[in-house]
Scaffold this motif. Structure first.
Motif, PDB file in Angstrom:
ATOM      1  N   GLU A  90      70.769  34.303  17.520  1.00 35.59           N
ATOM      2  CA  GLU A  90      69.788  35.152  18.208  1.00 35.59           C
ATOM      3  C   GLU A  90      68.386  34.685  17.800  1.00 35.59           C
ATOM      4  O   GLU A  90      68.160  34.405  16.623  1.00 35.59           O
ATOM      5  CB  GLU A  90      69.956  36.623  17.785  1.00 35.59           C
ATOM      6  CG  GLU A  90      71.317  37.206  18.039  1.00 35.59           C
ATOM      7  CD  GLU A  90      71.616  37.385  19.522  1.00 35.59           C
ATOM      8  OE1 GLU A  90      70.666  37.384  20.335  1.00 35.59           O
ATOM      9  OE2 GLU A  90      72.796  37.504  19.875  1.00 35.59           O
ATOM     10  N   GLN A 115      79.507  42.627  13.637  1.00 36.42           N
ATOM     11  CA  GLN A 115      80.001  41.459  12.883  1.00 36.42           C
ATOM     12  C   GLN A 115      78.982  41.032  11.822  1.00 36.42           C
ATOM     13  O   GLN A 115      79.332  40.701  10.686  1.00 36.42           O
ATOM     14  CB  GLN A 115      80.247  40.286  13.830  1.00 36.42           C
ATOM     15  CG  GLN A 115      81.460  40.490  14.712  1.00 36.42           C
ATOM     16  CD  GLN A 115      81.450  39.561  15.921  1.00 36.42           C
ATOM     17  OE1 GLN A 115      80.548  38.743  16.075  1.00 36.42           O
ATOM     18  NE2 GLN A 115      82.435  39.726  16.791  1.00 36.42           N
ATOM     19  N   MET A 168      71.569  41.030  22.348  1.00 35.49           N
ATOM     20  CA  MET A 168      72.655  41.056  21.364  1.00 35.49           C
ATOM     21  C   MET A 168      73.506  42.319  21.588  1.00 35.49           C
ATOM     22  O   MET A 168      72.976  43.396  21.835  1.00 35.49           O
ATOM     23  CB  MET A 168      72.069  41.079  19.941  1.00 35.49           C
ATOM     24  CG  MET A 168      73.134  40.996  18.892  1.00 35.49           C
ATOM     25  SD  MET A 168      72.475  40.863  17.213  1.00 35.49           S
ATOM     26  CE  MET A 168      71.725  42.458  16.992  1.00 35.49           C
ATOM     27  N   THR A 169      74.780  42.153  21.469  1.00 38.46           N
ATOM     28  CA  THR A 169      75.663  43.305  21.703  1.00 38.46           C
ATOM     29  C   THR A 169      75.873  44.086  20.400  1.00 38.46           C
ATOM     30  O   THR A 169      75.650  43.567  19.305  1.00 38.46           O
ATOM     31  CB  THR A 169      77.046  42.815  22.175  1.00 38.46           C
ATOM     32  OG1 THR A 169      77.578  41.969  21.145  1.00 38.46           O
ATOM     33  CG2 THR A 169      76.960  42.055  23.492  1.00 38.46           C
ATOM     34  N   GLN A 170      76.312  45.321  20.578  1.00 38.32           N
ATOM     35  CA  GLN A 170      76.632  46.154  19.404  1.00 38.32           C
ATOM     36  C   GLN A 170      77.724  45.487  18.576  1.00 38.32           C
ATOM     37  O   GLN A 170      77.726  45.552  17.351  1.00 38.32           O
ATOM     38  CB  GLN A 170      77.122  47.543  19.860  1.00 38.32           C
ATOM     39  CG  GLN A 170      76.068  48.389  20.521  1.00 38.32           C
ATOM     40  CD  GLN A 170      74.934  48.776  19.561  1.00 38.32           C
ATOM     41  OE1 GLN A 170      75.074  48.697  18.334  1.00 38.32           O
ATOM     42  NE2 GLN A 170      73.803  49.168  20.114  1.00 38.32           N
ATOM     43  N   GLU A 171      78.641  44.846  19.326  1.00 35.81           N
ATOM     44  CA  GLU A 171      79.774  44.239  18.638  1.00 35.81           C
ATOM     45  C   GLU A 171      79.279  43.128  17.678  1.00 35.81           C
ATOM     46  O   GLU A 171      79.704  43.021  16.541  1.00 35.81           O
ATOM     47  CB  GLU A 171      80.712  43.666  19.683  1.00 35.81           C
ATOM     48  CG  GLU A 171      82.066  43.330  19.100  1.00 35.81           C
ATOM     49  CD  GLU A 171      82.911  42.594  20.120  1.00 35.81           C
ATOM     50  OE1 GLU A 171      82.637  42.714  21.335  1.00 35.81           O
ATOM     51  OE2 GLU A 171      83.826  41.864  19.687  1.00 35.81           O
ATOM     52  N   LYS A 172      78.318  42.362  18.225  1.00 37.17           N
ATOM     53  CA  LYS A 172      77.798  41.278  17.402  1.00 37.17           C
ATOM     54  C   LYS A 172      77.072  41.833  16.170  1.00 37.17           C
ATOM     55  O   LYS A 172      77.195  41.304  15.060  1.00 37.17           O
ATOM     56  CB  LYS A 172      76.845  40.429  18.243  1.00 37.17           C
ATOM     57  CG  LYS A 172      76.464  39.155  17.554  1.00 37.17           C
ATOM     58  CD  LYS A 172      76.024  38.137  18.551  1.00 37.17           C
ATOM     59  CE  LYS A 172      75.698  36.823  17.887  1.00 37.17           C
ATOM     60  NZ  LYS A 172      74.992  35.951  18.810  1.00 37.17           N
ATOM     61  N   TRP A 173      76.323  42.884  16.385  1.00 38.17           N
ATOM     62  CA  TRP A 173      75.643  43.522  15.252  1.00 38.17           C
ATOM     63  C   TRP A 173      76.681  43.992  14.224  1.00 38.17           C
ATOM     64  O   TRP A 173      76.522  43.825  13.025  1.00 38.17           O
ATOM     65  CB  TRP A 173      74.764  44.678  15.743  1.00 38.17           C
ATOM     66  CG  TRP A 173      74.239  45.532  14.611  1.00 38.17           C
ATOM     67  CD1 TRP A 173      74.477  46.848  14.402  1.00 38.17           C
ATOM     68  CD2 TRP A 173      73.398  45.119  13.517  1.00 38.17           C
ATOM     69  NE1 TRP A 173      73.862  47.288  13.259  1.00 38.17           N
ATOM     70  CE2 TRP A 173      73.183  46.243  12.693  1.00 38.17           C
ATOM     71  CE3 TRP A 173      72.816  43.904  13.143  1.00 38.17           C
ATOM     72  CZ2 TRP A 173      72.423  46.195  11.538  1.00 38.17           C
ATOM     73  CZ3 TRP A 173      72.048  43.860  11.973  1.00 38.17           C
ATOM     74  CH2 TRP A 173      71.849  44.991  11.189  1.00 38.17           C
ATOM     75  N   LYS A 180      69.273  48.967  18.472  1.00 39.77           N
ATOM     76  CA  LYS A 180      68.918  49.530  19.774  1.00 39.77           C
ATOM     77  C   LYS A 180      68.741  48.462  20.843  1.00 39.77           C
ATOM     78  O   LYS A 180      69.283  48.568  21.936  1.00 39.77           O
ATOM     79  CB  LYS A 180      67.594  50.334  19.658  1.00 39.77           C
ATOM     80  CG  LYS A 180      67.767  51.652  18.983  1.00 39.77           C
ATOM     81  CD  LYS A 180      68.586  52.553  19.878  1.00 39.77           C
ATOM     82  CE  LYS A 180      68.704  53.954  19.346  1.00 39.77           C
ATOM     83  NZ  LYS A 180      69.770  54.709  20.000  1.00 39.77           N
ATOM     84  N   ALA A 181      67.929  47.463  20.526  1.00 45.39           N
ATOM     85  CA  ALA A 181      67.654  46.464  21.560  1.00 45.39           C
ATOM     86  C   ALA A 181      67.009  45.243  20.945  1.00 45.39           C
ATOM     87  O   ALA A 181      66.488  45.295  19.820  1.00 45.39           O
ATOM     88  CB  ALA A 181      66.691  47.059  22.594  1.00 45.39           C
TER      89      ALA A 181
END
Ligand SMILES: Nc1ncnc2c1ncn2[C@@H]1O[C@H](COP(=O)(O)OP(=O)(O)OP(=O)(O)O)[C@@H](O)[C@H]1O
Length: 459
Positions: A69, A8, A1-6, A32-33
């Motif tokens: 996810e 959102q 998962m990307t930071q961007e998605k987090w 983080k991951a």
């Protein structure tokens, strides 16, 4: 998962939990991951990790999975370089995540530095449901929250996990802030007290520590059992306590059991705690649980007016989930999230599907001993009279009632029940059970006794 998605997802979480909760609990999480189905977040403190895990993990998990996810669980790790630092108030937005620890003594307003733990905006007196099990604790909390002359010091609230101690402590703090803004109110957990103390020792700032803690008007320490066995922290706590009591400052403490029963708590600390008013929060009963559920539903309705709950669902939950309020609340949150995901009304079927694991885990096993104790209390006789050999009617009938309830409410066999009733034969138990079955049909009083006891045991 990307930071961007987090990022959102965070926007969605903000809508659900509200700005205050978001700022206090969600915003500081650093994604983080995603490793083998575990979403790892970095958090500034253990306290925060635990809090988020207990209160928001279902929701975060739901949003993560809803966004595609595959996440089974969340893990919170304290950032390696995270300094032990004062936590901010729930209402004040932090300017900087990396507040240097020296802020404890260097803040322009020392009391700002002492705002040691965030107050949860949800934990107010308005949202606290009062019932028989907590009415005394609630009344005492209300009294100290008026900020009048100190009448009992300390106030000690104790009770099992998730029964509302922290909620009441926060409610007192909110109320005091509103009524008596002139008072310096400090709320912190015993764990934070210890961190502050250790930090002061390490940085050789004990004088500052003492000065700060002795200058509050109301000191509130949550979960005091944490300092048991931690000798120097207990000693410092003892001195802080005495200094404040001497100045007639109010102290409010919570613990998971009565002060006298906290193992490894020094006797002198125990006896100080017992000097004031010690009140306990009893395990919830059915009515209180139902009241709490109804209140929570009303609160959710404000955000989700389309929410439909079939008759009987809340009663079912209040009946089946009797462990603690936190579990009850978590079940409701999960139910709401699930229902909105699948777009269905919350009926019994959906409830059983969605909460199968919670319902299984909270299936309560009633024991023979519990039944014997409740029955002897009910009939006002001694436990030994229920188990012992006396044949007087005033003992024999309650004994038969207890045997009947053991047969109905436990999975014990007749010989096993007999053994636990002073080694009686299984035919005696069988006779007792039969006798009560017959009497229930003809004797209204016995029928009522059995019903009351059954309800009390299943609550
Ligand atoms: N009487 C009540 N009315 C409304 N909500 C309640 C009540 N009792 C408990 N709760 C809710 O249950 C949850 C757990 O309560 P709280 O954190 O105060 O428990 P606690 O006794 O401090 O538990 P712990 O020992 O785990 O710290 C909170 O969300 C709280 O709002």
């Amino acid at each position: 998962m990307t930071q961007e998605k987090w990022g959102q997802l965070c926007q969605k979480l903000l809508k659900t939990v509200g700005q205050n909760n978001y700022t206090t609990w969600i915003e500081p999480l650093e994604f983080k991951a995603l490793e083998d189905g575990v979403a790892v977040f970095s958090v500034p403190t253990n306290f925060m990790g635990n809090y988020v895990s207990q209160n928001f993990s279902d929701l975060i998990l739901y949003e993560l999975n809803n966004s595609g996810e595959a996440v089974q669980r969340l893990a919170f790790r304290v950032a390696a370089n995270s300094p032990v630092r004062p936590m901010r108030s729930a209402t004040a937005r932090p300017a900087n995540h990396e507040v240097p620890s020296a802020r404890v003594t260097e803040a322009a307003d020392p009391m700002d530095a002492l705002q040691a733990a965030p107050l949860d905006p949800r934990f107010t007196f308005d949202s606290f449901v009062v019932g028989k099990p907590n009415e005394l604790a609630h009344a005492a909390a209300r009294r100290v929250s008026e900020g009048g002359p100190v009448t009992f010091n300390p106030l000690v609230l104790y009770g099992g996990v998730g029964l509302g101690k922290t909620h009441l402590m926060h409610a007192i703090a909110w109320e005091l802030k509103a009524r008596r803004p002139d008072l310096n109110v400090l709320y912190l957990s015993a764990e934070q007290f210890m961190y502050r103390f250790v930090q002061a020792l390490r940085e050789r700032r004990m004088m500052d520590f003492k000065h700060l803690f002795r200058s509050v008007d109301v000191l509130m320490v949550d979960d005091v059992q944490f300092i048991a066995g931690k000798d120097s922290t207990q000693e410092e706590f003892f001195h802080t306590f005495n200094a404040l009591v001497d100045q007639n400052k109010q102290i409010i403490i919570s613990a998971d059991r009565a002060p006298g029963e906290i193992k490894d708590l020094e006797d002198r600390v125990k006896s100080r705690l017992q000097c004031g008013l010690v009140v306990d929060l009893h395990p919830t009963d059915y009515e209180l649980r139902l009241g709490i559920l109804q209140t929570k539903v009303q609160m959710y309705r404000a955000n989700y007016p389309e929410l439909v709950i079939a008759d009987g669902v809340l009663e079912f939950l209040a009946h089946r989930i009797s462990t603690n309020v936190r579990v009850l609340e978590g079940a409701l949150t999960r139910l709401f999230a699930f229902a909105s995901l699948v777009g269905r009304e919350i009926d019994m079927e959906l409830t059983q599907d969605c909460l199968a694991d919670v319902l299984r885990a909270s299936e309560r096993k009633i024991t023979v001993e519990e039944i014997q104790r409740k029955v002897s209390d009910y009939y006002n006789i001694r436990l030994s009279d229920i188990i012992g050999p006396k044949r007087l009617r005033s003992y024999a009938r309650p004994r038969q009632v207890a045997m009947y309830l053991c047969k109905q409410l436990t999975s014990r066999s007749l010989p096993e029940i007999g053994r636990r009733f002073g080694g009686r034969d299984h035919t005696t138990v069988m006779h007792g059970v039969k006798r009560i079955e017959e009497l229930k049909m003809v004797d209204g009083q016995i029928a009522e006794d059995v019903e009351m006891l059954r309800r009390a045991l299943e609550a």
